[in-house]
Design a protein around this motif. Structure first.
Motif, PDB file in Angstrom:
ATOM      1  N   VAL A  61       0.864  -1.024   0.138  1.00  0.00           N
ATOM      2  CA  VAL A  61      -0.127   0.030   0.012  1.00  0.00           C
ATOM      3  C   VAL A  61       0.912   1.287  -0.034  1.00  0.00           C
ATOM      4  O   VAL A  61       1.756   1.290   0.957  1.00  0.00           O
ATOM      5  N   ALA A  62       0.757   2.189  -1.017  1.00  0.00           N
ATOM      6  CA  ALA A  62       1.543   3.243  -1.027  1.00  0.00           C
ATOM      7  C   ALA A  62       0.831   4.494  -0.537  1.00  0.00           C
ATOM      8  O   ALA A  62      -0.421   4.295  -0.545  1.00  0.00           O
ATOM      9  N   VAL A  63       1.487   5.399   0.279  1.00  0.00           N
ATOM     10  CA  VAL A  63       1.077   6.609   0.816  1.00  0.00           C
ATOM     11  C   VAL A  63       1.471   7.691   0.594  1.00  0.00           C
ATOM     12  O   VAL A  63       2.874   7.727   0.367  1.00  0.00           O
ATOM     13  N   CYS A  64       0.857   8.666  -0.013  1.00  0.00           N
ATOM     14  CA  CYS A  64       1.619  10.028  -0.354  1.00  0.00           C
ATOM     15  C   CYS A  64       0.986  11.146   0.314  1.00  0.00           C
ATOM     16  O   CYS A  64      -0.474  11.339  -0.248  1.00  0.00           O
ATOM     17  N   ALA A  65       1.170  11.584   1.343  1.00  0.00           N
ATOM     18  CA  ALA A  65       0.467  12.556   1.949  1.00  0.00           C
ATOM     19  C   ALA A  65       1.455  13.352   3.146  1.00  0.00           C
ATOM     20  O   ALA A  65       2.451  12.941   3.450  1.00  0.00           O
ATOM     21  N   LEU A  66       0.715  14.383   3.556  1.00  0.00           N
ATOM     22  CA  LEU A  66       1.611  15.220   4.617  1.00  0.00           C
ATOM     23  C   LEU A  66       1.458  14.464   5.871  1.00  0.00           C
ATOM     24  O   LEU A  66       0.564  13.753   6.125  1.00  0.00           O
ATOM     25  N   ASN A  67       2.174  14.864   7.071  1.00  0.00           N
ATOM     26  CA  ASN A  67       2.039  14.352   8.373  1.00  0.00           C
ATOM     27  C   ASN A  67       0.846  14.680   8.952  1.00  0.00           C
ATOM     28  O   ASN A  67       0.340  15.799   8.783  1.00  0.00           O
ATOM     29  N   GLY A  83       0.173  -6.044   5.580  1.00  0.00           N
ATOM     30  CA  GLY A  83       0.599  -5.334   4.517  1.00  0.00           C
ATOM     31  C   GLY A  83       1.594  -4.710   4.710  1.00  0.00           C
ATOM     32  O   GLY A  83       2.293  -4.875   5.792  1.00  0.00           O
ATOM     33  N   ILE A  84       2.323  -4.353   3.478  1.00  0.00           N
ATOM     34  CA  ILE A  84       3.715  -3.643   3.605  1.00  0.00           C
ATOM     35  C   ILE A  84       3.238  -1.997   3.060  1.00  0.00           C
ATOM     36  O   ILE A  84       2.686  -1.622   2.065  1.00  0.00           O
ATOM     37  N   ILE A  85       3.658  -1.013   3.928  1.00  0.00           N
ATOM     38  CA  ILE A  85       3.391   0.243   3.761  1.00  0.00           C
ATOM     39  C   ILE A  85       4.656   1.010   2.834  1.00  0.00           C
ATOM     40  O   ILE A  85       5.856   0.461   3.266  1.00  0.00           O
ATOM     41  N   ALA A  86       4.167   1.690   1.831  1.00  0.00           N
ATOM     42  CA  ALA A  86       5.297   2.152   1.047  1.00  0.00           C
ATOM     43  C   ALA A  86       5.083   3.662   1.072  1.00  0.00           C
ATOM     44  O   ALA A  86       4.507   4.120   0.168  1.00  0.00           O
ATOM     45  N   PRO A  87       5.664   4.476   2.044  1.00  0.00           N
ATOM     46  CA  PRO A  87       5.407   6.024   2.057  1.00  0.00           C
ATOM     47  C   PRO A  87       6.118   6.739   0.721  1.00  0.00           C
ATOM     48  O   PRO A  87       7.332   6.405   0.431  1.00  0.00           O
ATOM     49  N   LEU A  88       5.579   7.682   0.024  1.00  0.00           N
ATOM     50  CA  LEU A  88       6.096   8.158  -1.115  1.00  0.00           C
ATOM     51  C   LEU A  88       6.236   9.660  -0.532  1.00  0.00           C
ATOM     52  O   LEU A  88       5.546  10.128   0.165  1.00  0.00           O
ATOM     53  N   ASN A  89       7.244  10.411  -1.209  1.00  0.00           N
ATOM     54  CA  ASN A  89       7.658  11.685  -0.952  1.00  0.00           C
ATOM     55  C   ASN A  89       6.672  12.548  -1.413  1.00  0.00           C
ATOM     56  O   ASN A  89       6.336  12.511  -2.614  1.00  0.00           O
ATOM     57  N   TYR A  90       5.968  13.429  -0.690  1.00  0.00           N
ATOM     58  CA  TYR A  90       4.811  14.131  -1.206  1.00  0.00           C
ATOM     59  C   TYR A  90       5.447  15.375  -1.863  1.00  0.00           C
ATOM     60  O   TYR A  90       4.720  15.915  -2.975  1.00  0.00           O
ATOM     61  N   ALA A 100       8.800   5.280  -8.566  1.00  0.00           N
ATOM     62  CA  ALA A 100       8.607   4.491  -7.462  1.00  0.00           C
ATOM     63  C   ALA A 100       7.511   3.437  -7.410  1.00  0.00           C
ATOM     64  O   ALA A 100       7.665   2.623  -6.909  1.00  0.00           O
ATOM     65  N   LEU A 101       6.226   4.075  -8.299  1.00  0.00           N
ATOM     66  CA  LEU A 101       5.047   2.953  -8.297  1.00  0.00           C
ATOM     67  C   LEU A 101       5.352   1.894  -9.108  1.00  0.00           C
ATOM     68  O   LEU A 101       4.950   0.696  -9.078  1.00  0.00           O
ATOM     69  N   GLU A 102       6.385   2.054 -10.238  1.00  0.00           N
ATOM     70  CA  GLU A 102       6.747   1.006 -11.226  1.00  0.00           C
ATOM     71  C   GLU A 102       7.630  -0.122 -10.535  1.00  0.00           C
ATOM     72  O   GLU A 102       7.567  -1.424 -10.674  1.00  0.00           O
ATOM     73  N   VAL A 103       8.366   0.289  -9.240  1.00  0.00           N
ATOM     74  CA  VAL A 103       8.961  -0.422  -8.563  1.00  0.00           C
ATOM     75  C   VAL A 103       8.325  -1.579  -7.522  1.00  0.00           C
ATOM     76  O   VAL A 103       8.411  -2.558  -7.534  1.00  0.00           O
ATOM     77  N   ILE A 104       7.330  -0.829  -6.904  1.00  0.00           N
ATOM     78  CA  ILE A 104       6.586  -1.498  -5.732  1.00  0.00           C
ATOM     79  C   ILE A 104       5.268  -2.062  -6.246  1.00  0.00           C
ATOM     80  O   ILE A 104       4.938  -2.839  -5.443  1.00  0.00           O
ATOM     81  N   LYS A 105       4.572  -1.458  -7.425  1.00  0.00           N
ATOM     82  CA  LYS A 105       3.267  -2.043  -8.044  1.00  0.00           C
ATOM     83  C   LYS A 105       2.235  -2.190  -6.672  1.00  0.00           C
ATOM     84  O   LYS A 105       1.888  -3.248  -6.505  1.00  0.00           O
ATOM     85  N   PRO A 106       1.766  -1.171  -6.138  1.00  0.00           N
ATOM     86  CA  PRO A 106       0.931  -1.217  -4.997  1.00  0.00           C
ATOM     87  C   PRO A 106      -0.311  -1.670  -5.306  1.00  0.00           C
ATOM     88  O   PRO A 106      -0.948  -1.468  -6.508  1.00  0.00           O
ATOM     89  N   VAL A 107      -1.144  -2.546  -4.586  1.00  0.00           N
ATOM     90  CA  VAL A 107      -2.571  -2.576  -4.906  1.00  0.00           C
ATOM     91  C   VAL A 107      -3.537  -1.653  -4.389  1.00  0.00           C
ATOM     92  O   VAL A 107      -4.916  -1.673  -4.642  1.00  0.00           O
ATOM     93  N   MET A 108      -2.861  -0.547  -3.558  1.00  0.00           N
ATOM     94  CA  MET A 108      -3.761   0.278  -2.984  1.00  0.00           C
ATOM     95  C   MET A 108      -2.883   1.812  -2.923  1.00  0.00           C
ATOM     96  O   MET A 108      -1.881   1.540  -2.512  1.00  0.00           O
ATOM     97  N   ILE A 109      -3.331   2.717  -3.218  1.00  0.00           N
ATOM     98  CA  ILE A 109      -2.501   3.866  -2.734  1.00  0.00           C
ATOM     99  C   ILE A 109      -3.516   4.906  -1.982  1.00  0.00           C
ATOM    100  O   ILE A 109      -4.843   5.091  -2.275  1.00  0.00           O
ATOM    101  N   VAL A 110      -2.982   5.453  -1.068  1.00  0.00           N
ATOM    102  CA  VAL A 110      -3.599   6.439  -0.126  1.00  0.00           C
ATOM    103  C   VAL A 110      -3.113   7.838  -0.230  1.00  0.00           C
ATOM    104  O   VAL A 110      -1.957   7.927  -0.198  1.00  0.00           O
ATOM    105  N   THR A 111      -3.713   8.896  -0.566  1.00  0.00           N
ATOM    106  CA  THR A 111      -3.498  10.303  -0.706  1.00  0.00           C
ATOM    107  C   THR A 111      -4.149  11.283   0.169  1.00  0.00           C
ATOM    108  O   THR A 111      -5.118  10.965   0.981  1.00  0.00           O
ATOM    109  N   ASP A 112      -3.690  12.382   0.009  1.00  0.00           N
ATOM    110  CA  ASP A 112      -4.343  13.540   0.769  1.00  0.00           C
ATOM    111  C   ASP A 112      -4.195  14.710  -0.336  1.00  0.00           C
ATOM    112  O   ASP A 112      -3.936  14.340  -1.742  1.00  0.00           O
TER     113      ASP A 112
END
Length: 553
Positions: A61-67, A83-90, A100-112
């Motif tokens: 699961v990729a996450v791209c958000a502020l703190n 699950g494995i969490i993959a924080p992305l730099n906002y 980055a997404l090409e590397v990890i291929k997440p099933v879900m992405i969480v954003t703000d």
């Protein structure tokens, strides 16, 4: 093989929070405050819903958000169900995030709302995840889900592990090249947390301000340490000096982490408003991402007189800190230790980064009889692998030692001295020069606020050592454009190429290590999002500046 219950899991902190902090605040984000019970309920509700949705152990699961407090809840909820969490730099652009997404291929992405490129995911059929969620509410391309925060009762489930004990994929904030996804285990994160608790001294009474982004290992590891002891988390979306100072004062913050630029900005923001103002609530400051200058240490002691000031050396691949050093402790007689280490600099060379954490082994691999060697490490703190690579690519083929890429040496007291990175080594006239060693000497000069040493191509030497410096406000640079009479009549103290070379010789720096030329920078040095120096960019700018000066002479 499924790990047994004796295997560490970062969500084991939830039991302590639910018991120990049940009715006291565990997170503060603006006007939103949550008790331990409320925080744990939210984690379990999110965990239950993503499990019902179809998230399984090992899914990314990729996450791209502020703190925010919600970021912490998602981090724990995803790992709770394996699950494995993959924080992305906002701060990343769409192209950087795509890599980055090409590397990890997440099933879900969480954003703000800070993730400006999330709408563009629909154009990427190969990378578009099955589910896309807002960090504070859900939207799904396949299922409709109710808002889990509205449920009356939390869903209690057994937490699970992914294969290989993987918990987080944390991308390196490399200063050059393409970032890599570092796969970090639950065990590594728990061991790092315990080291920080033991050495920094975090307790349940701490009020911790999140100054570092949760997409980087420093922010994640310190956050988990504070969750383990049950301290209170004060979160701001991202570091802004004035906002951080306000949060410190409003919440009586006791601890935080910094990099040199953050610490400098904090001190400047406090001093700008009230020059003699001190922040007495702060008791623990842990610095990473680079050494602190003597001047900055002194300024920090004046501004935070009751704070224990420590510095750590480490990297993403080792789950943050390998070594720790106490620079100042107001409750122990060690105020002169930094001066003593500075004096040793001339004899040893490099930057003292202290002793290894209790669970860390460090070994120097020497190619000759020199005291200097490659810094190798092994232990439960080392990453599993780079995501997408086989595990054997992590370590040395002989005894599972991980090569940090740095060069250093030990002193008689067992302190590690960091000489520099092998990748940044300058080859001049057949001799090796590590920029950090030269920088450590020049940083001691009272007229220099910041220095970067780099090598530029040279026909005879191969590379020429160049010093790029920033002067303190009350100093003047005397170069060829100044008349001698102007320099003599100037009331400000002056520096020049020859004066700095003489200073280096006085500090016993070997001749070939002394910069041949010094360049004065008027603008800030380029940094990454975590405050690390962009040496490649500094080198390019130095080449261009010297070419310009030479063409106009």
């Amino acid at each position: 093989m499924v790990p047994q219950w004796s295997t560490p899991h970062i969500c084991q902190c939830l039991s302590r929070l639910l018991t120990f902090r049940r009715n006291s605040f565990i997170t503060i984000f603006g006007q939103r405050r949550k008790t331990g019970q409320q925080f744990v309920q939210n984690v379990l509700r999110i965990a239950g819903d993503v499990s019902d949705l179809g998230l399984r152990p090992g899914d990314v699961v990729a996450v791209c958000a502020l703190n925010s407090d919600l970021y912490l809840e998602w981090l724990l909820a995803v790992t709770y169900v394996g699950g494995i969490i993959a924080p992305l730099n906002y701060r990343w652009s769409f192209e950087e995030s795509k890599l980055a997404l090409e590397v990890i291929k997440p099933v879900m992405i969480v954003t703000d709302d800070s993730c400006t490129w999330s709408s563009e995911l629909q154009t990427l059929n190969m990378l578009s995840p099955r589910w896309h969620a807002s960090i504070d509410s859900y939207t799904s391309t396949t299922n409709s889900m109710e808002n889990v925060i509205d449920r009356d009762q939390p869903l209690f489930i057994k937490y699970c592990w992914a294969a290989e004990d993987a918990a987080v994929i944390c991308f390196t904030s490399g200063t050059t090249g393409r970032p890599k996804g570092v796969t970090i285990s639950h065990t590594s994160l728990v061991m790092q947390s315990l080291a920080k608790i033991a050495i920094v001294g975090y307790t349940e009474n701490d009020i911790y301000l999140h100054t570092a982004p949760l997409c980087h290992i420093g922010g994640i590891s310190s956050c988990l340490a504070m969750l383990m002891v049950g301290g209170c988390h004060v979160l701001i979306p991202k570091f802004v000096a004035d906002m951080a100072v306000e949060a410190i004062r409003e919440n009586s913050v006791t601890s935080l982490i910094t990099v040199p630029t953050i610490l400098s900005d904090l001190i400047s923001a406090i001093s700008y408003k009230q020059p003699s103002k001190q922040e007495p609530s702060l008791r623990k400051i842990l610095n990473g991402g680079g050494s602190l200058s003597t001047q900055l240490i002194g300024d920090a002691i004046k501004c935070f007189p009751r704070a224990k000031l420590l510095s750590a050396y480490g990297m993403t691949e080792t789950c943050s800190s390998l070594t720790f050093i106490t620079l100042y402790d107001p409750y122990e007689n060690i105020s002169n230790q930094h001066s003593e280490r500075t004096e040793k600099l001339n004899m040893i060379g490099g930057v003292c980064v202290g002793k290894a954490a209790p669970h860390v082994e460090i070994h120097l691999s020497r190619e000759d009889c020199s005291h200097v060697g490659r810094i190798m490490t092994r232990g439960p703190h080392v990453m599993i692998r780079y995501w997408g690579q086989i595990a054997s690519a992590v370590a040395d083929s002989t005894e599972d030692w991980f090569d940090t890429g740095d060069v250093g040496q030990f002193d008689v007291d067992g302190n590690l001295w960091l000489v520099g990175r092998r990748s940044g080594r300058i080859k001049t006239g057949g001799e090796n020069v590590y920029p950090e060693e030269v920088e450590a000497v020049l940083t001691l000069h009272p007229g220099i606020s910041f220095v970067v040493v780099t090598g530029i191509p040279h026909a005879r030497l191969g590379e020429m050592v160049v010093g790029c410096i920033q002067l303190r406000g009350d100093w003047m640079w005397a170069d060829n454009s100044h008349n001698t009479s102007d320099v003599l009549s100037c009331t400000k103290p002056c520096l020049s190429n020859e004066l700095l070379k003489e200073y280096c010789r006085h500090k016993c720096l070997t001749g070939f290590k002394i910069p041949k030329v010094f360049v004065v920078r008027r603008k800030p040095f380029p940094l990454t999002s975590t405050g690390k120096l962009r040496r490649d960019q500094v080198q390019k700018e130095a080449v261009m500046l010297l070419q310009y000066f030479q063409s106009n002479m």
